[in-house]
Motif scaffolding. Structure first.
Motif, PDB file in Angstrom:
ATOM      1  N   ASN A   1     -17.819 -10.663  24.623  1.00 45.80           N
ATOM      2  CA  ASN A   1     -19.234 -10.388  24.846  1.00 45.80           C
ATOM      3  C   ASN A   1     -19.667 -10.645  26.293  1.00 45.80           C
ATOM      4  O   ASN A   1     -20.846 -10.562  26.617  1.00 45.80           O
ATOM      5  CB  ASN A   1     -20.095 -11.227  23.894  1.00 45.80           C
ATOM      6  N   LEU A   2     -18.719 -10.982  27.161  1.00 47.07           N
ATOM      7  CA  LEU A   2     -19.026 -11.193  28.576  1.00 47.07           C
ATOM      8  C   LEU A   2     -19.034  -9.860  29.319  1.00 47.07           C
ATOM      9  O   LEU A   2     -18.286  -8.943  28.978  1.00 47.07           O
ATOM     10  CB  LEU A   2     -17.983 -12.122  29.216  1.00 47.07           C
ATOM     11  N   SER A   3     -19.870  -9.790  30.347  1.00 44.39           N
ATOM     12  CA  SER A   3     -19.880  -8.599  31.194  1.00 44.39           C
ATOM     13  C   SER A   3     -18.621  -8.602  32.061  1.00 44.39           C
ATOM     14  O   SER A   3     -17.920  -9.610  32.158  1.00 44.39           O
ATOM     15  CB  SER A   3     -21.124  -8.599  32.079  1.00 44.39           C
ATOM     16  N   VAL A   4     -18.360  -7.489  32.711  1.00 43.89           N
ATOM     17  CA  VAL A   4     -17.179  -7.402  33.576  1.00 43.89           C
ATOM     18  C   VAL A   4     -17.270  -8.437  34.703  1.00 43.89           C
ATOM     19  O   VAL A   4     -16.274  -9.083  35.039  1.00 43.89           O
ATOM     20  CB  VAL A   4     -17.045  -5.981  34.165  1.00 43.89           C
ATOM     21  N   ASP A   5     -18.461  -8.606  35.278  1.00 42.08           N
ATOM     22  CA  ASP A   5     -18.637  -9.597  36.344  1.00 42.08           C
ATOM     23  C   ASP A   5     -18.326 -10.996  35.843  1.00 42.08           C
ATOM     24  O   ASP A   5     -17.664 -11.788  36.539  1.00 42.08           O
ATOM     25  CB  ASP A   5     -20.074  -9.550  36.881  1.00 42.08           C
ATOM     26  N   LYS A   6     -18.790 -11.318  34.645  1.00 40.19           N
ATOM     27  CA  LYS A   6     -18.542 -12.643  34.078  1.00 40.19           C
ATOM     28  C   LYS A   6     -17.060 -12.825  33.722  1.00 40.19           C
ATOM     29  O   LYS A   6     -16.505 -13.914  33.863  1.00 40.19           O
ATOM     30  CB  LYS A   6     -19.417 -12.866  32.843  1.00 40.19           C
TER      31      LYS A   6
END
Length: 275
Positions: free
Chosen positions: A257-262
């Motif tokens: 559920n993390l974004s690519v940046d995260k």
């Protein structure tokens, strides 16, 4: 001859109450176009708040058994000769017994609000109101059969959480599986499998590219990062702790559920920690 006037009733599409849940409480698991929705604990609380006033009680109802076992394990400890250097030493450690099943029972009491009863066309003198006030009971379990090893220290918490969210789902009639039931790291992904928030799904679909005349969502970078992070977690307890801390800090629930940046940020933290 008598004139007859026929009145056509306007068709009102059926709308499930889950359709009104704010998107931040919904997670979408997309496996090669097969979409499954998961709900956060906050989404279930949102549904219950709209129904009335509720109270939850939990208790452990596990059978008698050996919940913890003592095992011999290599641990890193400061060297006696030079405390700045860590050496491996065998120590006896108390750990959760994966053969033991922790069982929690949750009892949920709900007093329906007047607004909720009115929306269902239920009058105050309707006898079914007393039935609606009857408690909802659900159980949650946790053992080596439904937990990853990294989650063993949290077996009791997971069993209780599963009992709570199941009771909330039963009380609200929510058909979505709760992400809190599954637990961190229990969603495996393969090629083309992504777990995303509804907002991120919408953004990705807007940026979708055409491939053989069919729109496809660019997920390769996400998948590679997620697989890298999951492999690091399997290899090292230290990596599992870094990942768990990062997920808690970002209120993500699961790596997927993390974004690519995260994901890039987490991968950099793992590299820095040597995991």
């Amino acid at each position: 001859m008598t004139d007859k006037t026929v009145t056509q009733t306007e068709h009102v599409p059926y709308k499930n109450k889950t359709d009104d849940i704010p998107p931040e409480f919904i997670i979408v698991q997309n496996k090669n176009g097969n979409v499954q929705k998961l709900i956060r604990l906050g989404g279930l609380q949102y549904l219950l708040d709209r129904m009335g006033v509720y109270k939850i009680q939990t208790k452990e109802v596990s059978e008698v058994g050996e919940k913890f076992i003592t095992v011999e394990q290599d641990v890193l400890v400061p060297s006696k000769a030079d405390p700045s250097i860590k050496v491996t030493e065998k120590r006896r450690i108390k750990k959760f017994n994966p053969e033991y099943e922790v069982v929690y029972e949750c009892t949920l009491y709900l007093i329906p609000s007047k607004e909720y009863l009115d929306s269902k066309g239920i009058t105050p003198d309707n006898p079914c109101i007393e039935l609606l006030k009857l408690p909802t009971v659900a159980h949650g379990t946790a053992s080596g059969s439904n937990l990853r090893e990294a989650m063993y220290p949290y077996a009791e918490v997971m069993a209780e959480t599963r009992a709570v969210v199941r009771a909330m789902r039963f009380a609200t009639g929510c058909s979505y599986t709760a992400i809190d039931e599954i637990g961190n790291s229990d969603i495996d992904i393969g090629e083309g499998v992504v777990v995303q928030s509804v907002g991120e799904m919408a953004g990705l679909m807007e940026d979708a590219v055409m491939k053989n005349g069919i729109k496809t969502t660019p997920t390769a970078e996400r998948n590679n990062l997620i697989i890298k992070i999951k492999n690091a977690r399997k290899k090292s307890k230290g990596a599992a702790e870094v990942i768990a801390s990062f997920l808690d800090k970002n209120n993500a629930g699961v790596v997927e559920n993390l974004s690519v940046d995260k994901l890039n940020e987490l991968a950099a933290l793992l590299d820095k920690a040597g995991a």
